[in-house]
Design a protein around this motif. Sequence first.
Motif, PDB file in Angstrom:
ATOM      1  N   THR A 149     -11.413 -10.626   6.048  1.00 34.30           N
ATOM      2  CA  THR A 149     -10.154 -10.192   5.458  1.00 34.30           C
ATOM      3  C   THR A 149     -10.289 -10.266   3.945  1.00 34.30           C
ATOM      4  N   THR A 150     -10.142  -9.122   3.297  1.00 30.29           N
ATOM      5  CA  THR A 150     -10.399  -9.073   1.863  1.00 30.29           C
ATOM      6  C   THR A 150      -9.162  -8.818   1.021  1.00 30.29           C
ATOM      7  N   GLU A 151      -8.047  -8.454   1.656  1.00 32.46           N
ATOM      8  CA  GLU A 151      -6.850  -8.119   0.897  1.00 32.46           C
ATOM      9  C   GLU A 151      -5.629  -8.543   1.689  1.00 32.46           C
ATOM     10  N   THR A 152      -4.575  -8.978   1.006  1.00 28.44           N
ATOM     11  CA  THR A 152      -3.316  -9.331   1.662  1.00 28.44           C
ATOM     12  C   THR A 152      -2.185  -8.602   0.974  1.00 28.44           C
ATOM     13  N   SER A 153      -1.282  -8.040   1.789  1.00 24.47           N
ATOM     14  CA  SER A 153      -0.113  -7.338   1.289  1.00 24.47           C
ATOM     15  C   SER A 153       1.126  -8.020   1.857  1.00 24.47           C
ATOM     16  N   ALA A 208      -3.449  -1.132   7.390  1.00 23.83           N
ATOM     17  CA  ALA A 208      -3.696  -2.576   7.489  1.00 23.83           C
ATOM     18  C   ALA A 208      -4.254  -2.885   8.875  1.00 23.83           C
ATOM     19  N   GLU A 209      -4.840  -4.077   9.011  1.00 24.33           N
ATOM     20  CA  GLU A 209      -5.464  -4.445  10.284  1.00 24.33           C
ATOM     21  C   GLU A 209      -4.892  -5.688  10.963  1.00 24.33           C
ATOM     22  N   THR A 269       0.838  -1.189   0.000  1.00 25.27           N
ATOM     23  CA  THR A 269       0.000   0.000   0.000  1.00 25.27           C
ATOM     24  C   THR A 269       0.877   1.244   0.000  1.00 25.27           C
ATOM     25  N   ARG A 314      -5.478 -16.248   7.352  1.00 27.97           N
ATOM     26  CA  ARG A 314      -5.795 -14.974   6.688  1.00 27.97           C
ATOM     27  C   ARG A 314      -6.982 -15.091   5.742  1.00 27.97           C
ATOM     28  N   VAL A 346      -7.437  -5.503   5.876  1.00 27.05           N
ATOM     29  CA  VAL A 346      -6.239  -5.773   5.098  1.00 27.05           C
ATOM     30  C   VAL A 346      -5.300  -6.565   5.997  1.00 27.05           C
TER      31      VAL A 346
END
Length: 128
Positions: free
Chosen positions: A47-51, A67-68, A3, A42, A26
């Motif tokens: 949870t809708t996105e992973t970085s 992020a969370e 991000t 995860r 995230v």
Amino acid sequence: GATALEVSAGATRALAVRPVPPEGAVAVASHSHRDAATDGWRAAPGTTETSSLGSSLKFGLFAAGAAEVYPRFSPTMEWDTAAGDAVLRVAGGKVQTPAGDDFTYGKPDYRNGAFVAFGGFSPITAST
């Protein structure tokens, strides 16, 4: 997939975790130490996105409100996490074991066990 954070020259802002956005949390995960336990965790609802980034940078994303959750089940050392953990705690986040106990430092071999770092919500109590 990292991000990007826009910061103006000379601009300051308080460190703070963010509430989970309506589109979902995230998660951040290791790009080189992914395992089945992490991928399964995860993939939990919400949870809708992973970085993927290095360990210290993951904690900074919480403090920046980007992020969370960061589940980590493969080994790390205390020096990999301590500074980022301190920044996260100042920003209002937390690091716990998967069982919900406080994550502590000062282990004789400096090896960390599994942990979940989070900001803005508790994925441990939310998933149990």
